[in-house]
Write a protein that holds these residues in place. Structure first.
Motif, PDB file in Angstrom:
ATOM      1  N   GLU A  89      10.546   8.739 -12.628  1.00  0.00           N
ATOM      2  CA  GLU A  89       9.090   8.829 -12.524  1.00  0.00           C
ATOM      3  C   GLU A  89       8.386   8.486 -13.835  1.00  0.00           C
ATOM      4  OE1 GLU A  89       7.334   9.248  -9.946  1.00  0.00           O
ATOM      5  OE2 GLU A  89       8.757   9.919  -8.449  1.00  0.00           O
ATOM      6  N   LYS A  98       5.224  -0.707 -11.965  1.00  0.00           N
ATOM      7  CA  LYS A  98       3.850  -0.436 -11.550  1.00  0.00           C
ATOM      8  C   LYS A  98       2.890  -1.473 -12.127  1.00  0.00           C
ATOM      9  CE  LYS A  98       4.086   4.538 -10.635  1.00  0.00           C
ATOM     10  NZ  LYS A  98       3.529   5.871 -10.944  1.00  0.00           N
ATOM     11  N   ASN A 128       8.780   8.153  -4.161  1.00  0.00           N
ATOM     12  CA  ASN A 128       7.395   8.134  -4.629  1.00  0.00           C
ATOM     13  C   ASN A 128       7.006   6.751  -5.147  1.00  0.00           C
ATOM     14  OD1 ASN A 128       7.156  10.828  -3.993  1.00  0.00           O
ATOM     15  ND2 ASN A 128       7.529  11.547  -6.088  1.00  0.00           N
ATOM     16  N   VAL A 129       7.961   6.059  -5.744  1.00  0.00           N
ATOM     17  CA  VAL A 129       7.687   4.705  -6.240  1.00  0.00           C
ATOM     18  C   VAL A 129       7.366   3.777  -5.073  1.00  0.00           C
ATOM     19  CG1 VAL A 129       8.639   2.748  -7.505  1.00  0.00           C
ATOM     20  CG2 VAL A 129       9.217   5.077  -8.201  1.00  0.00           C
ATOM     21  N   ARG A 130       8.195   3.842  -4.034  1.00  0.00           N
ATOM     22  CA  ARG A 130       7.957   2.982  -2.866  1.00  0.00           C
ATOM     23  C   ARG A 130       6.629   3.319  -2.193  1.00  0.00           C
ATOM     24  NH1 ARG A 130      13.496   3.974  -2.280  1.00  0.00           N
ATOM     25  NH2 ARG A 130      13.097   5.625  -0.751  1.00  0.00           N
ATOM     26  N   GLU A 131       6.250   4.591  -2.172  1.00  0.00           N
ATOM     27  CA  GLU A 131       4.985   4.981  -1.554  1.00  0.00           C
ATOM     28  C   GLU A 131       3.808   4.430  -2.363  1.00  0.00           C
ATOM     29  OE1 GLU A 131       2.356   6.758   1.185  1.00  0.00           O
ATOM     30  OE2 GLU A 131       4.436   6.069   1.244  1.00  0.00           O
ATOM     31  N   PHE A 132       3.912   4.475  -3.683  1.00  0.00           N
ATOM     32  CA  PHE A 132       2.874   3.886  -4.539  1.00  0.00           C
ATOM     33  C   PHE A 132       2.732   2.391  -4.245  1.00  0.00           C
ATOM     34  CE2 PHE A 132       2.299   1.262  -8.358  1.00  0.00           C
ATOM     35  CZ  PHE A 132       1.010   1.610  -8.717  1.00  0.00           C
ATOM     36  N   ILE A 133       3.862   1.698  -4.163  1.00  0.00           N
ATOM     37  CA  ILE A 133       3.841   0.254  -3.907  1.00  0.00           C
ATOM     38  C   ILE A 133       3.245  -0.034  -2.531  1.00  0.00           C
ATOM     39  CG2 ILE A 133       5.314  -1.766  -3.542  1.00  0.00           C
ATOM     40  CD1 ILE A 133       7.171  -0.632  -5.704  1.00  0.00           C
ATOM     41  N   LYS A 135       1.068   1.678  -0.733  1.00  0.00           N
ATOM     42  CA  LYS A 135      -0.383   1.865  -0.704  1.00  0.00           C
ATOM     43  C   LYS A 135      -1.104   0.726  -1.406  1.00  0.00           C
ATOM     44  CE  LYS A 135      -0.354   6.931  -0.433  1.00  0.00           C
ATOM     45  NZ  LYS A 135      -0.693   8.197  -1.144  1.00  0.00           N
ATOM     46  N   GLU A 136      -0.588   0.332  -2.558  1.00  0.00           N
ATOM     47  CA  GLU A 136      -1.237  -0.739  -3.315  1.00  0.00           C
ATOM     48  C   GLU A 136      -1.207  -2.057  -2.559  1.00  0.00           C
ATOM     49  OE1 GLU A 136      -2.957  -0.485  -6.108  1.00  0.00           O
ATOM     50  OE2 GLU A 136      -2.590   1.670  -6.195  1.00  0.00           O
TER      51      GLU A 136
END
Length: 323
Positions: A89, A98, A128-133, A135-136
């Motif tokens: 993270e 990111k 969490n990384v995949r979820e950030f990607i 959404k973006e």
């Protein structure tokens, strides 16, 4: 179909960019924060626009050529899959991941290609990384594919699994198909290195190549904060040893007629491979030059994305964009 335009970040020694070039992409800008890597890129492609800069400091508004491109690509540093959740993270590698995704906000490429470790695709530590990607990219109007490729399926004599993200604007998304293997049979380390092992007339080269009958383990470039080059951790070194290779260090020359490597003082019966031989295992072309001294050269090679993988990925992306 005409040539396509790309921006490549975290370019390193240019393995991904070279593969994409073969697939029809011409980079309008390549970016890396390591001077020796930028020197390598300029030595091999003097016409490429190479920028020595940290991705976190890059402002596309100051580099107008980065706009209106077909592809934004990144061969990102390989985050260790065994890292703790906290390390994943907060690590520098994640910051670069990111930053690449956020760069798509400004550049708005028609496609985005990111290559990193296999765990990025489905590892729980990267949830969490995949979820950030997700959404973006959905916010920007991209559909995306996660998948894993093994370089050995594309003519690279190495068991090197790579996690891949390909995102395309919605109008192109349905036309994308993951690349399929290009070789019916994997190339063994012995097959790949036999010619180079024979260069000085070693009479045992053929027998050595015959017993090195598997693809090589994954090359590990190592950290800039560590000592000299070696081929990996203890378990990996055992795998190299089973192929007749000393994974504890690299050699300065291939064996002579009697099998002796003059620079090897290890008293081991195993052979040390050289920096050019590691480039063969990454499937770089023979004329690709690496800047820097021995350790710097090997780290560039070990961290690179093999060009045949970049080519296969690039062809799949180009086919979708040209559909």
């Amino acid at each position: 179909m005409g040539r396509l335009r790309s921006v490549d970040v975290c370019s390193g020694a240019g393995g991904l960019a070279l593969g994409l070039e073969r697939a029809g992409f011409d980079p309008v800008l390549l970016l890396d924060n390591k001077r020796v890597a930028c020197e390598t890129l300029r030595l091999n492609r003097p016409t490429w626009n190479v920028l020595e800069m940290d991705l976190l400091d890059f402002d596309p508004a100051e580099h107008q050529e980065s706009y209106d491109v077909d592809l934004l690509s990144a061969g990102l540093p390989r985050v260790k899959s065994s890292a703790t959740v906290k390390r994943v993270e907060t690590g520098a590698e994640l910051q670069l991941l990111k930053a690449t995704v956020l760069l798509a906000h400004a550049v708005q490429p028609r496609a985005l290609l990111i290559e990193s470790v296999p765990g990025l695709v489905d590892g729980p530590e990267f949830t969490n990384v995949r979820e950030f990607i997700r959404k973006e990219l959905e916010h920007l109007g991209y559909g995306f594919h996660w998948f894993v490729v093994n370089a050995a399926d594309f003519g690279v004599p190495q068991d090197r699994k790579q996690g891949v993200l390909v995102a395309l604007k919605d109008r192109y998304f349905g036309a994308f198909q993951e690349p399929t293997r290009t070789t019916a049979q994997q190339i063994t380390a012995g097959e790949a290195l036999h010619a180079s092992m024979s260069q000085r007339g070693w009479t045992g080269a053929a027998a050595w190549a015959a017993q090195a009958d598997h693809v090589a383990p994954t090359l590990v470039g190592g950290s800039d904060n560590r000592g000299g080059p070696d081929l990996g951790l203890t378990g990996t070194k055992k795998a190299w040893a089973r192929m007749g290779i000393n994974g504890g260090a690299l050699g300065d020359e291939v064996p002579g007629p009697d099998g002796v490597q003059e620079s090897d003082n290890s008293s081991s019966g195993l052979k040390k491979i050289t920096v050019p031989q590691t480039a063969i295992l990454q499937a770089f072309p023979e004329d690709w030059v690496f800047a820097g001294k021995k350790t710097a050269q090997y780290r560039q090679i070990g961290h690179a994305s093999p060009p045949p993988v970049g080519e296969a990925l690039g062809r799949s992306v180009a086919k979708a964009l040209n559909s």
